[in-house]
Design an enzyme around this catalytic site. Structure first.
Site, short mmCIF file in Angstrom:
data_model
loop_
_atom_site.label_atom_id
_atom_site.label_comp_id
_atom_site.label_asym_id
_atom_site.label_seq_id
_atom_site.Cartn_x
_atom_site.Cartn_y
_atom_site.Cartn_z
N LYS A 145 0.85 -1.20 0.00
CA LYS A 145 0.00 0.00 0.00
C LYS A 145 0.88 1.25 0.00
O LYS A 145 0.63 2.20 -0.73
CB LYS A 145 -0.94 -0.01 1.22
CG LYS A 145 -2.07 -1.02 1.06
CD LYS A 145 -2.91 -1.20 2.32
CE LYS A 145 -3.88 -2.37 2.11
NZ LYS A 145 -4.76 -2.64 3.26
N GLN A 197 -4.74 -1.43 9.37
CA GLN A 197 -4.66 -2.75 8.75
C GLN A 197 -5.29 -3.81 9.67
O GLN A 197 -4.97 -3.87 10.86
CB GLN A 197 -3.19 -3.09 8.45
CG GLN A 197 -3.00 -4.39 7.67
CD GLN A 197 -3.60 -4.36 6.27
OE1 GLN A 197 -3.67 -3.32 5.62
NE2 GLN A 197 -4.05 -5.51 5.79
N ASP A 229 -11.05 3.02 3.73
CA ASP A 229 -11.36 1.60 3.58
C ASP A 229 -12.87 1.37 3.37
O ASP A 229 -13.29 0.30 2.94
CB ASP A 229 -10.94 0.83 4.84
CG ASP A 229 -9.64 0.07 4.67
OD1 ASP A 229 -9.36 -0.39 3.55
OD2 ASP A 229 -8.91 -0.07 5.67
N1 GUN Z 1 -7.00 -6.72 5.82
C1 GUN Z 1 -7.34 -7.46 4.75
N2 GUN Z 1 -7.90 -6.69 3.81
C2 GUN Z 1 -7.92 -5.43 4.29
C3 GUN Z 1 -8.37 -4.18 3.78
O1 GUN Z 1 -8.89 -4.06 2.67
N3 GUN Z 1 -8.19 -3.11 4.60
C4 GUN Z 1 -7.65 -3.20 5.83
N4 GUN Z 1 -7.56 -2.11 6.54
N5 GUN Z 1 -7.23 -4.34 6.34
C5 GUN Z 1 -7.37 -5.45 5.57
#
Ligand code: GUN
Length: 282
Positions: free
Chosen positions: A52, A96, A119
């Site tokens: 990311k 996350q 998100d």
């Molecule tokens: N863990 C797995 N997929 C995601 C996501 O799309 N966003 C976040 N914040 N954590 C995750």
């Protein structure tokens, strides 16, 4: 022979478009910045977070990195979020998941300012999606809509079946396909005669987390098949929820794993960050 929907290329196209938008904002003195919070040392999460941050860098989005120890308390995490909620230079906050077990994920998500919830997990944004108001949409289903649109797959009036009812993929996917005027069915582990139901689908979205679960018996001739899975096969090789070899000859279009849905998730996160800044300016 199915058309292979190239998520890697489409995500690259999206990132190029975003890079131009970010450069234009930058020339107006506006910086897009995303706070990325990782608690603990989950190896998969570390890889996701690294990817990311790398993607942010590529398009010119500033990433503010917070890597916190496993022992971080819920209170400390909530304090950080509160600080970032009020920090004017920060447009997006991403925590996350999964979080360590002693931290209540729902409480953490609820603490993020919905205007910075890139998100799309906050109940306010989930609610807005369900009543058709603008807000942030969960990145994976939003990315799938982009994949379909950019591959000229018609959704209006089509029959869509989604396997999986998670808050992050299945449920928002159903609302987005509904918004595109598809007729939507959400199937799950209690659905009776799943293969027969899936064979009614013009668009089949599979998000169940079981390696190669969907075979040609689930797929109508000419259907479009979207594979959200990230699994390992019996040899430890990365594969999807769809048995590609079995389904590809029957489908009209299909996403591969890797290189299908996966790259779109991060591209949509970047898209949400840019949108966040633009909405704050309004
Ligand atoms: N863990 C797995 N997929 C995601 C996501 O799309 N966003 C976040 N914040 N954590 C995750």
């Amino acid at each position: 022979m199915a058309k292979i929907i190239d998520g890697k290329q489409i995500a690259q196209d999206l990132r190029s478009e975003l890079k131009e938008q970010v450069a234009k904002l930058s020339s107006e003195g506006k910086t897009v910045a995303l706070a990325v919070i990782l608690v603990g040392e989950n190896p998969a999460s570390q890889v996701y977070v690294r990817n990311k941050k790398k993607a942010c860098e590529e398009v010119g989005i500033q990433s503010l990195s917070y890597e916190l120890p496993e022992e971080t308390t819920q209170e400390e995490l909530l304090e950080l979020i509160e600080k970032l909620n009020h920090q004017s230079g920060c447009n997006g906050i991403l925590v996350q998941l999964p979080l360590p077990r002693h931290i209540d994920e729902d409480a953490v998500i609820a603490a993020i300012d919905p205007k910075k919830d890139v998100d799309g997990f906050h109940p306010v944004n989930v609610g807005k999606l369900s009543i058709g108001q603008p807000g942030f949409v969960s990145c994976t289903p939003a990315g799938i809509i982009q994949l379909l649109k950019r591959s000229d797959v018609a959704m209006d009036g089509k029959r869509a079946v989604i396997i999986g009812r998670s808050n992050i993929v299945g449920k928002p996917m159903s609302l987005l396909l509904l918004r595109e005027n598809a007729t939507v069915t959400v199937a799950h582990s209690h659905t009776a005669d799943l293969p027969a139901l899936c064979r009614e689908a013009d668009i089949l979205v599979v998000a169940i987390g079981r390696a190669k679960f969907v075979t040609k018996e689930f797929v109508k001739e000419g259907a479009v098949v979207i594979d959200v899975g990230m699994d390992r096969d019996e040899n430890g090789k990365l594969c999807g929820d769809v048995d590609f070899e079995s389904v590809e000859p029957v489908a009209s279009a299909i996403t591969p794993v890797p290189g299908g849905v996966g790259p779109m998730t991060i591209a949509m996160l970047l898209c949400n960050c840019v949108q966040s800044l633009e909405r704050m300016e309004m």
